[in-house]
Write a protein that holds these residues in place. Sequence first.
Motif, PDB file in Angstrom:
ATOM      1  N   HIS A 392       0.813  -1.224   0.000  1.00 35.23           N
ATOM      2  CA  HIS A 392       0.000   0.000   0.000  1.00 35.23           C
ATOM      3  C   HIS A 392       0.842   1.268   0.000  1.00 35.23           C
ATOM      4  O   HIS A 392       0.864   2.007  -0.971  1.00 35.23           O
ATOM      5  CB  HIS A 392      -0.954   0.013   1.200  1.00 35.23           C
ATOM      6  CG  HIS A 392      -2.036  -1.017   1.079  1.00 35.23           C
ATOM      7  ND1 HIS A 392      -2.983  -0.967   0.098  1.00 35.23           N
ATOM      8  CD2 HIS A 392      -2.301  -2.134   1.802  1.00 35.23           C
ATOM      9  CE1 HIS A 392      -3.804  -2.012   0.208  1.00 35.23           C
ATOM     10  NE2 HIS A 392      -3.404  -2.738   1.244  1.00 35.23           N
ATOM     11  N   ILE A 393       1.556   1.481   1.101  1.00 40.18           N
ATOM     12  CA  ILE A 393       2.258   2.758   1.283  1.00 40.18           C
ATOM     13  C   ILE A 393       3.395   2.907   0.258  1.00 40.18           C
ATOM     14  O   ILE A 393       3.441   3.867  -0.513  1.00 40.18           O
ATOM     15  CB  ILE A 393       2.783   2.863   2.732  1.00 40.18           C
ATOM     16  CG1 ILE A 393       1.618   2.728   3.721  1.00 40.18           C
ATOM     17  CG2 ILE A 393       3.539   4.170   2.934  1.00 40.18           C
ATOM     18  CD1 ILE A 393       2.017   2.508   5.160  1.00 40.18           C
ATOM     19  N   PHE A 396       2.172   3.101  -3.462  1.00 34.19           N
ATOM     20  CA  PHE A 396       1.569   4.390  -3.836  1.00 34.19           C
ATOM     21  C   PHE A 396       2.652   5.452  -4.042  1.00 34.19           C
ATOM     22  O   PHE A 396       2.673   6.163  -5.053  1.00 34.19           O
ATOM     23  CB  PHE A 396       0.566   4.841  -2.767  1.00 34.19           C
ATOM     24  CG  PHE A 396       0.106   6.260  -2.957  1.00 34.19           C
ATOM     25  CD1 PHE A 396      -0.610   6.625  -4.093  1.00 34.19           C
ATOM     26  CD2 PHE A 396       0.420   7.234  -2.014  1.00 34.19           C
ATOM     27  CE1 PHE A 396      -1.015   7.945  -4.284  1.00 34.19           C
ATOM     28  CE2 PHE A 396       0.015   8.554  -2.205  1.00 34.19           C
ATOM     29  CZ  PHE A 396      -0.699   8.911  -3.340  1.00 34.19           C
ATOM     30  N   ILE A 397       3.557   5.519  -3.085  1.00 34.60           N
ATOM     31  CA  ILE A 397       4.617   6.521  -3.167  1.00 34.60           C
ATOM     32  C   ILE A 397       5.445   6.322  -4.437  1.00 34.60           C
ATOM     33  O   ILE A 397       5.704   7.256  -5.193  1.00 34.60           O
ATOM     34  CB  ILE A 397       5.518   6.448  -1.906  1.00 34.60           C
ATOM     35  CG1 ILE A 397       4.727   6.901  -0.676  1.00 34.60           C
ATOM     36  CG2 ILE A 397       6.792   7.267  -2.085  1.00 34.60           C
ATOM     37  CD1 ILE A 397       5.431   6.700   0.656  1.00 34.60           C
ATOM     38  N   SER A 456      -2.807   5.945   1.992  1.00 34.52           N
ATOM     39  CA  SER A 456      -2.144   5.305   0.865  1.00 34.52           C
ATOM     40  C   SER A 456      -3.128   4.444   0.065  1.00 34.52           C
ATOM     41  O   SER A 456      -3.038   4.359  -1.158  1.00 34.52           O
ATOM     42  CB  SER A 456      -0.946   4.485   1.337  1.00 34.52           C
ATOM     43  OG  SER A 456      -1.362   3.399   2.092  1.00 34.52           O
ATOM     44  N   GLU A 457      -4.094   3.836   0.741  1.00 35.39           N
ATOM     45  CA  GLU A 457      -5.109   3.056   0.009  1.00 35.39           C
ATOM     46  C   GLU A 457      -5.933   3.968  -0.895  1.00 35.39           C
ATOM     47  O   GLU A 457      -6.147   3.674  -2.070  1.00 35.39           O
ATOM     48  CB  GLU A 457      -6.030   2.326   0.996  1.00 35.39           C
ATOM     49  CG  GLU A 457      -5.405   1.059   1.554  1.00 35.39           C
ATOM     50  CD  GLU A 457      -6.222   0.446   2.697  1.00 35.39           C
ATOM     51  OE1 GLU A 457      -5.841  -0.631   3.172  1.00 35.39           O
ATOM     52  OE2 GLU A 457      -7.236   1.059   3.112  1.00 35.39           O
ATOM     53  N   GLY A 459      -5.015   6.782  -1.961  1.00 36.73           N
ATOM     54  CA  GLY A 459      -4.088   7.289  -2.972  1.00 36.73           C
ATOM     55  C   GLY A 459      -3.971   6.347  -4.156  1.00 36.73           C
ATOM     56  O   GLY A 459      -4.014   6.768  -5.316  1.00 36.73           O
ATOM     57  N   ASN A 460      -3.862   5.056  -3.873  1.00 35.70           N
ATOM     58  CA  ASN A 460      -3.775   4.083  -4.955  1.00 35.70           C
ATOM     59  C   ASN A 460      -5.051   4.082  -5.793  1.00 35.70           C
ATOM     60  O   ASN A 460      -4.995   4.014  -7.027  1.00 35.70           O
ATOM     61  CB  ASN A 460      -3.491   2.682  -4.395  1.00 35.70           C
ATOM     62  CG  ASN A 460      -1.986   2.439  -4.251  1.00 35.70           C
ATOM     63  OD1 ASN A 460      -1.208   2.821  -5.125  1.00 35.70           O
ATOM     64  ND2 ASN A 460      -1.581   1.821  -3.160  1.00 35.70           N
ATOM     65  N   VAL A 490       2.010  12.184  -1.200  1.00 36.37           N
ATOM     66  CA  VAL A 490       3.259  11.473  -0.906  1.00 36.37           C
ATOM     67  C   VAL A 490       4.069  12.228   0.150  1.00 36.37           C
ATOM     68  O   VAL A 490       4.591  11.636   1.105  1.00 36.37           O
ATOM     69  CB  VAL A 490       4.100  11.281  -2.197  1.00 36.37           C
ATOM     70  CG1 VAL A 490       5.517  10.831  -1.865  1.00 36.37           C
ATOM     71  CG2 VAL A 490       3.423  10.281  -3.109  1.00 36.37           C
ATOM     72  N   LEU A 493       2.397  11.796   3.487  1.00 37.93           N
ATOM     73  CA  LEU A 493       2.669  10.452   4.019  1.00 37.93           C
ATOM     74  C   LEU A 493       4.083  10.348   4.591  1.00 37.93           C
ATOM     75  O   LEU A 493       4.291   9.763   5.660  1.00 37.93           O
ATOM     76  CB  LEU A 493       2.537   9.413   2.906  1.00 37.93           C
ATOM     77  CG  LEU A 493       1.165   8.823   2.641  1.00 37.93           C
ATOM     78  CD1 LEU A 493       1.230   7.910   1.424  1.00 37.93           C
ATOM     79  CD2 LEU A 493       0.680   8.026   3.861  1.00 37.93           C
TER      80      LEU A 493
END
Length: 580
Positions: A392-393, A396-397, A456-457, A459-460, A490, A493
Amino acid sequence: MSTGRWVVTSAWPYINSVPHLGNMIGSILSADVYARFLRMMGDDVVFVSGSDEHGTVIEVEARKKNVSPKELTDLSHDYIVKLWKLWSISFDNYTRTESETHKEFVKEFMLKVFRNGFIDERLQVIPYCSKDEIYLPDRFVEGVCPYCGFEGARGDQCDNCGKLLEPEQLINPKCVLCGSTPVFKNRKHWFFRLDKLEKNVFEWITKHDLLDENVKNFTKSWIETTGLAPRSLTRDNKWGIQSPFPGSEDKTIYVWFDALLGYLSATKEYFTKLSNESEWVKYWLDSEAKTAYFIGKDNIPFHAVILPALLMATQEPYVLPTLISATEYLMYEGRKFSKSRRVGVWIDEALKIVDNVDYWRYSLVRMRPEDKDTNFKWSEFVRFVNNELNDHIGNFIHRVLTLIHRFFGGVVDDVVLTDNTDIEFRKYVDEVWASYKSLMYRAKLREASELIVKLSERGNQYVNVKAPWAKIKENVNEVKSTLNVGFTAVLTLSIMLYPIAPQSSEKLLKTLNISRERVVVRTHPIELVKLPHKINKPEQVFTKIPKELVDILLDDSRREQYLERVRSELNNERPEVLRF
Ligand SMILES: [Zn+2]
Ligand SMILES: [Zn+2]
């Protein structure tokens, strides 16, 4: 409670053993996350703790190992200091109860309280084991709790109902060293007159609206049911701070009182080392100053009652606790951590198993027992690292940063958002940041960490919906806008990760080309850059725990063999007194 001047503390670890994961999240790691967060928000922070090394437990341990107590604690202290470094614990001063500053401070402080009439002498019944020929400390006597009937209650406290006890209150008392029945002797001791401060403590706790309910309720119910009684603060053992009261030269100060005052003396020592000794007063005797305590729930009585009462008894304007964050217990695969039964993972072992300390820090915060006991499970640990941090994290980043490079040579443009999806996601980022801040200030670290995963979820999903790769040809401006918002997410996060996973966060900030000595966010992470902004080439920050290791960790019997091997290898690095 936004910017301010803070002393952040964690309960002083008693250094007769290496801390385990439960000790870590119960005090030191939680305090570190909080201290790092405050510093990041621009607060002025002194983060202190130290080794609690006095008392009969260590005296008996040293006798068994045939060394002096000081030799034992010198070795343990040095080893444990190394472990704090490996765990990225950002203490400003980690000291010890054997420090001269501390010993002097405790004596002076106690004499002040004595002169103010809050300490007097009385006869006390002390358990004496004639077989071992020692006066037994409270917790060396076990028996049945007079309040709840629990069978393994210790002479200082019942682990079942949490009440503080005196050994002679126990039904059917036994010496824990040899199992024989102790005799109770009359000895002269010095008592802290907690009873005289009952009203003040009750008023303070009732009016204090920042304290957690578990802390408030415990304290109120203690005062309401049994009231506060005088509490003895000297002991008959040798290994400790010599008692300063006239006529008490053969006694030492009870370790609990000794360690509590360490929060103050460690702050003083910190400024003394900086040749600025008088500065410590600004952190303890100034109405603007704030103090935060990170402790396990069994320490509530000492931090919510005895420490404030001691501070009040000086009749000086000491700051009373602003925040007391008391965790419940972390279990290990459904059982209590136990060194003798080899149940658990100790913090030096953890790093031999998976050497990225951020993975441990992150996972422990994710399972922090904030309102109920929680359970360390290897399957959860693997999920936190492989699924949350990586899938996830990290994913995404990496997606966002790679797209910024692919389409715009690493440059994030300044844009005015017009598209609804962009505006909504940007709004979501801002909301998440605001909630994170407010949860972190209240030390709800686990709840705050939940937001990192959620962001992040979302974000994806956002990147999937916007599909910039499909639009880059016909609508460059929309892609610019998407990646502007993606970049804000990002960056946010990376900042949210900083207190919890500092090394990974620092790597990320480097990639984002944010290079400052110390990152301070006043209002929103986006203030750290001036758009247009060029970022560096992205690298993978997180990696998964390899499948071969996961297979071992998730198989009970293979894991036990593996842990035994790690433990025996480690015994070569541990000082002998800390070996298993
Ligand atoms: Zn009990
Ligand atoms: Zn005995």
